[in-house]
Design a protein around this motif. Structure first.
Motif, PDB file in Angstrom:
ATOM      1  N   TRP A  66     -12.895 -12.444  -4.051  1.00  0.00           N
ATOM      2  CA  TRP A  66     -13.403 -13.377  -3.054  1.00  0.00           C
ATOM      3  C   TRP A  66     -12.605 -13.295  -1.753  1.00  0.00           C
ATOM      4  O   TRP A  66     -11.392 -13.200  -1.821  1.00  0.00           O
ATOM      5  CB  TRP A  66     -13.340 -14.812  -3.590  1.00  0.00           C
ATOM      6  N   PRO A  67     -13.227 -13.334  -0.570  1.00  0.00           N
ATOM      7  CA  PRO A  67     -14.671 -13.456  -0.338  1.00  0.00           C
ATOM      8  C   PRO A  67     -15.400 -12.114  -0.387  1.00  0.00           C
ATOM      9  O   PRO A  67     -16.606 -12.089  -0.611  1.00  0.00           O
ATOM     10  CB  PRO A  67     -14.734 -14.048   1.070  1.00  0.00           C
ATOM     11  N   GLU A  68     -14.690 -11.042  -0.165  1.00  0.00           N
ATOM     12  CA  GLU A  68     -15.307  -9.718  -0.283  1.00  0.00           C
ATOM     13  C   GLU A  68     -14.187  -8.687  -0.397  1.00  0.00           C
ATOM     14  O   GLU A  68     -13.113  -8.845   0.175  1.00  0.00           O
ATOM     15  CB  GLU A  68     -16.202  -9.400   0.923  1.00  0.00           C
ATOM     16  N   ARG A  69     -14.448  -7.670  -1.165  1.00  0.00           N
ATOM     17  CA  ARG A  69     -13.424  -6.644  -1.364  1.00  0.00           C
ATOM     18  C   ARG A  69     -14.091  -5.375  -1.875  1.00  0.00           C
ATOM     19  O   ARG A  69     -15.125  -5.438  -2.543  1.00  0.00           O
ATOM     20  CB  ARG A  69     -12.353  -7.120  -2.354  1.00  0.00           C
ATOM     21  N   LEU A  70     -13.491  -4.247  -1.579  1.00  0.00           N
ATOM     22  CA  LEU A  70     -13.992  -2.951  -2.024  1.00  0.00           C
ATOM     23  C   LEU A  70     -12.986  -2.285  -2.965  1.00  0.00           C
ATOM     24  O   LEU A  70     -11.772  -2.407  -2.757  1.00  0.00           O
ATOM     25  CB  LEU A  70     -14.210  -2.021  -0.815  1.00  0.00           C
ATOM     26  N   TYR A  71     -13.508  -1.618  -3.968  1.00  0.00           N
ATOM     27  CA  TYR A  71     -12.688  -0.804  -4.866  1.00  0.00           C
ATOM     28  C   TYR A  71     -13.371   0.548  -5.054  1.00  0.00           C
ATOM     29  O   TYR A  71     -14.592   0.660  -4.923  1.00  0.00           O
ATOM     30  CB  TYR A  71     -12.584  -1.440  -6.256  1.00  0.00           C
ATOM     31  N   ILE A  72     -12.575   1.541  -5.431  1.00  0.00           N
ATOM     32  CA  ILE A  72     -13.130   2.782  -5.963  1.00  0.00           C
ATOM     33  C   ILE A  72     -12.453   3.046  -7.303  1.00  0.00           C
ATOM     34  O   ILE A  72     -11.211   3.027  -7.392  1.00  0.00           O
ATOM     35  CB  ILE A  72     -12.886   3.987  -5.033  1.00  0.00           C
ATOM     36  N   LEU A  73     -13.266   3.244  -8.320  1.00  0.00           N
ATOM     37  CA  LEU A  73     -12.748   3.639  -9.632  1.00  0.00           C
ATOM     38  C   LEU A  73     -12.956   5.140  -9.797  1.00  0.00           C
ATOM     39  O   LEU A  73     -13.992   5.670  -9.370  1.00  0.00           O
ATOM     40  CB  LEU A  73     -13.491   2.901 -10.750  1.00  0.00           C
ATOM     41  N   ASP A  74     -11.987   5.799 -10.398  1.00  0.00           N
ATOM     42  CA  ASP A  74     -12.167   7.237 -10.621  1.00  0.00           C
ATOM     43  C   ASP A  74     -13.025   7.480 -11.863  1.00  0.00           C
ATOM     44  O   ASP A  74     -13.472   6.530 -12.522  1.00  0.00           O
ATOM     45  CB  ASP A  74     -10.819   7.966 -10.665  1.00  0.00           C
ATOM     46  N   GLU A  75     -13.211   8.733 -12.210  1.00  0.00           N
ATOM     47  CA  GLU A  75     -14.094   9.091 -13.318  1.00  0.00           C
ATOM     48  C   GLU A  75     -13.603   8.524 -14.647  1.00  0.00           C
ATOM     49  O   GLU A  75     -14.392   8.323 -15.574  1.00  0.00           O
ATOM     50  CB  GLU A  75     -14.211  10.613 -13.425  1.00  0.00           C
ATOM     51  N   MET A  76     -12.301   8.265 -14.741  1.00  0.00           N
ATOM     52  CA  MET A  76     -11.721   7.751 -15.974  1.00  0.00           C
ATOM     53  C   MET A  76     -11.681   6.221 -15.991  1.00  0.00           C
ATOM     54  O   MET A  76     -11.166   5.626 -16.940  1.00  0.00           O
ATOM     55  CB  MET A  76     -10.290   8.302 -16.140  1.00  0.00           C
ATOM     56  N   GLY A  77     -12.179   5.612 -14.930  1.00  0.00           N
ATOM     57  CA  GLY A  77     -12.192   4.159 -14.895  1.00  0.00           C
ATOM     58  C   GLY A  77     -10.893   3.548 -14.419  1.00  0.00           C
ATOM     59  O   GLY A  77     -10.625   2.375 -14.665  1.00  0.00           O
ATOM     60  N   ARG A  78     -10.091   4.346 -13.738  1.00  0.00           N
ATOM     61  CA  ARG A  78      -8.857   3.819 -13.147  1.00  0.00           C
ATOM     62  C   ARG A  78      -9.091   3.470 -11.680  1.00  0.00           C
ATOM     63  O   ARG A  78      -9.928   4.108 -11.017  1.00  0.00           O
ATOM     64  CB  ARG A  78      -7.717   4.835 -13.262  1.00  0.00           C
ATOM     65  N   ILE A  79      -8.327   2.537 -11.191  1.00  0.00           N
ATOM     66  CA  ILE A  79      -8.481   2.143  -9.791  1.00  0.00           C
ATOM     67  C   ILE A  79      -7.849   3.207  -8.894  1.00  0.00           C
ATOM     68  O   ILE A  79      -6.651   3.494  -8.996  1.00  0.00           O
ATOM     69  CB  ILE A  79      -7.844   0.763  -9.552  1.00  0.00           C
ATOM     70  N   SER A  80      -8.680   3.784  -8.042  1.00  0.00           N
ATOM     71  CA  SER A  80      -8.195   4.811  -7.116  1.00  0.00           C
ATOM     72  C   SER A  80      -8.006   4.248  -5.715  1.00  0.00           C
ATOM     73  O   SER A  80      -7.269   4.812  -4.915  1.00  0.00           O
ATOM     74  CB  SER A  80      -9.192   5.960  -7.031  1.00  0.00           C
ATOM     75  N   TYR A  81      -8.727   3.194  -5.424  1.00  0.00           N
ATOM     76  CA  TYR A  81      -8.608   2.568  -4.102  1.00  0.00           C
ATOM     77  C   TYR A  81      -8.856   1.082  -4.282  1.00  0.00           C
ATOM     78  O   TYR A  81      -9.788   0.671  -4.985  1.00  0.00           O
ATOM     79  CB  TYR A  81      -9.644   3.154  -3.140  1.00  0.00           C
ATOM     80  N   LYS A  82      -8.003   0.293  -3.662  1.00  0.00           N
ATOM     81  CA  LYS A  82      -8.195  -1.155  -3.639  1.00  0.00           C
ATOM     82  C   LYS A  82      -8.161  -1.600  -2.190  1.00  0.00           C
ATOM     83  O   LYS A  82      -7.141  -1.463  -1.510  1.00  0.00           O
ATOM     84  CB  LYS A  82      -7.091  -1.863  -4.431  1.00  0.00           C
ATOM     85  N   GLY A  83      -9.280  -2.110  -1.709  1.00  0.00           N
ATOM     86  CA  GLY A  83      -9.336  -2.575  -0.332  1.00  0.00           C
ATOM     87  C   GLY A  83      -8.708  -3.942  -0.176  1.00  0.00           C
ATOM     88  O   GLY A  83      -8.393  -4.613  -1.154  1.00  0.00           O
ATOM     89  N   GLY A  84      -8.566  -4.341   1.068  1.00  0.00           N
ATOM     90  CA  GLY A  84      -7.995  -5.650   1.358  1.00  0.00           C
ATOM     91  C   GLY A  84      -9.046  -6.738   1.290  1.00  0.00           C
ATOM     92  O   GLY A  84     -10.245  -6.476   1.206  1.00  0.00           O
ATOM     93  N   ASN A  85      -8.573  -7.991   1.338  1.00  0.00           N
ATOM     94  CA  ASN A  85      -9.484  -9.132   1.366  1.00  0.00           C
ATOM     95  C   ASN A  85     -10.327  -9.118   2.639  1.00  0.00           C
ATOM     96  O   ASN A  85      -9.820  -8.872   3.723  1.00  0.00           O
ATOM     97  CB  ASN A  85      -8.698 -10.445   1.382  1.00  0.00           C
ATOM     98  N   GLY A  86     -11.614  -9.423   2.462  1.00  0.00           N
ATOM     99  CA  GLY A  86     -12.432  -9.624   3.643  1.00  0.00           C
ATOM    100  C   GLY A  86     -12.175 -10.987   4.241  1.00  0.00           C
ATOM    101  O   GLY A  86     -11.535 -11.814   3.613  1.00  0.00           O
ATOM    102  N   PRO A  87     -12.668 -11.237   5.435  1.00  0.00           N
ATOM    103  CA  PRO A  87     -13.382 -10.256   6.246  1.00  0.00           C
ATOM    104  C   PRO A  87     -12.460  -9.346   7.067  1.00  0.00           C
ATOM    105  O   PRO A  87     -12.867  -8.280   7.484  1.00  0.00           O
ATOM    106  CB  PRO A  87     -14.208 -11.140   7.188  1.00  0.00           C
ATOM    107  N   PHE A  88     -11.216  -9.763   7.253  1.00  0.00           N
ATOM    108  CA  PHE A  88     -10.375  -9.026   8.205  1.00  0.00           C
ATOM    109  C   PHE A  88      -9.862  -7.695   7.660  1.00  0.00           C
ATOM    110  O   PHE A  88      -9.619  -6.762   8.413  1.00  0.00           O
ATOM    111  CB  PHE A  88      -9.205  -9.898   8.663  1.00  0.00           C
ATOM    112  N   LYS A  89      -9.672  -7.617   6.364  1.00  0.00           N
ATOM    113  CA  LYS A  89      -9.146  -6.367   5.790  1.00  0.00           C
ATOM    114  C   LYS A  89     -10.191  -5.626   4.962  1.00  0.00           C
ATOM    115  O   LYS A  89      -9.860  -4.733   4.184  1.00  0.00           O
ATOM    116  CB  LYS A  89      -7.905  -6.676   4.939  1.00  0.00           C
TER     117      LYS A  89
END
Lengths: 139, 85
Positions: free
Chosen positions: A83-106
């Protein structure tokens, strides 16, 4: 949407609808009331209400991404501090490869684009990845 | 001594509230932000390299459910969390 169109042949996408950020009975936003289609909702108290708003959203924007809804326990929101918004990328194995910051500013889709561009190559008609974004993206 | 500390704390609190009011748009908005936003806005415990937690999600039909990790299909999975408002 553009990011999805650009990289859907390489990666899967999933939108997860979580508790409202600016419902009219909590921290309301005047900008929502000025919206031509009046984006004014109370915070859903039932799953049916939450599903109804999610459907309003997908219909209004003709939203093409695969879609899931957090249930009323807010388990997804809690697990991913979303909350309120966030982006992630999981790799093929289901591990977190990218964790974005909290929205809206990050909240920065350019970082996701940069991650995907580094992995699969840049898509010409998309926004170019910046060096800073590449550095911030966890690769 | 304690009197001056108390005064300093009050001044600091007023300054923070004024700043929040400016950021949020009005004192009322600042109060709503403190009450409704701050409790939910945090960094969480997940880090790059962690196994992504599995959670149950509801489909748009409102009745069927599926697991988030079911969406892993041998390719990277971009998760987009958000709401309408």
């Amino acid at each position: 949407m553009k990011l999805y169109e650009d990289y859907k042949e390489h990666a899967d996408f999933l939108t997860i609808y979580i508790r409202e950020a600016h419902p009219i009975d909590e921290w309301r936003m005047k900008s929502n009331e000025k919206d031509k289609d009046d984006v004014c909702y109370v915070q859903p108290k039932t799953l049916e209400q939450r599903v109804a708003i999610a459907n309003d959203f997908t219909k209004r924007f003709k939203f093409a991404l695969p879609f899931g809804i957090d249930d009323m326990s807010n388990a997804a929101n809690d697990a991913y501090a979303a909350w309120p918004e966030r982006l992630y990328i999981l790799d093929e194995m289901g591990r977190i490869s990218y964790k974005g910051g909290n929205g809206p500013f990050k909240y920065d889709p350019k970082e996701v684009r940069a991650w995907l561009a580094q992995r699969f190559g840049e898509v010409k008609h998309g926004e170019p990845a910046t060096t800073a974004a590449l550095q911030r993206a966890s690769l | 001594m304690w009197k001056w500390i108390a005064i300093a704390l009050v001044v600091l609190a007023a300054a923070v509230f004024t700043l929040l009011s400016f950021m949020a748009g009005s004192p009322k908005d600042a109060m709503q932000m403190v009450r409704y936003a701050l409790p939910y806005m945090h960094r969480g415990n997940l880090h790059v390299g962690d196994t992504a937690p599995d959670v149950t999600l509801v489909a748009l039909d409102g009745s069927s459910r599926f697991q988030l990790r079911r969406e892993l299909r041998g390719r990277p999975l971009v998760l987009v969390f958000g709401s309408f408002t």
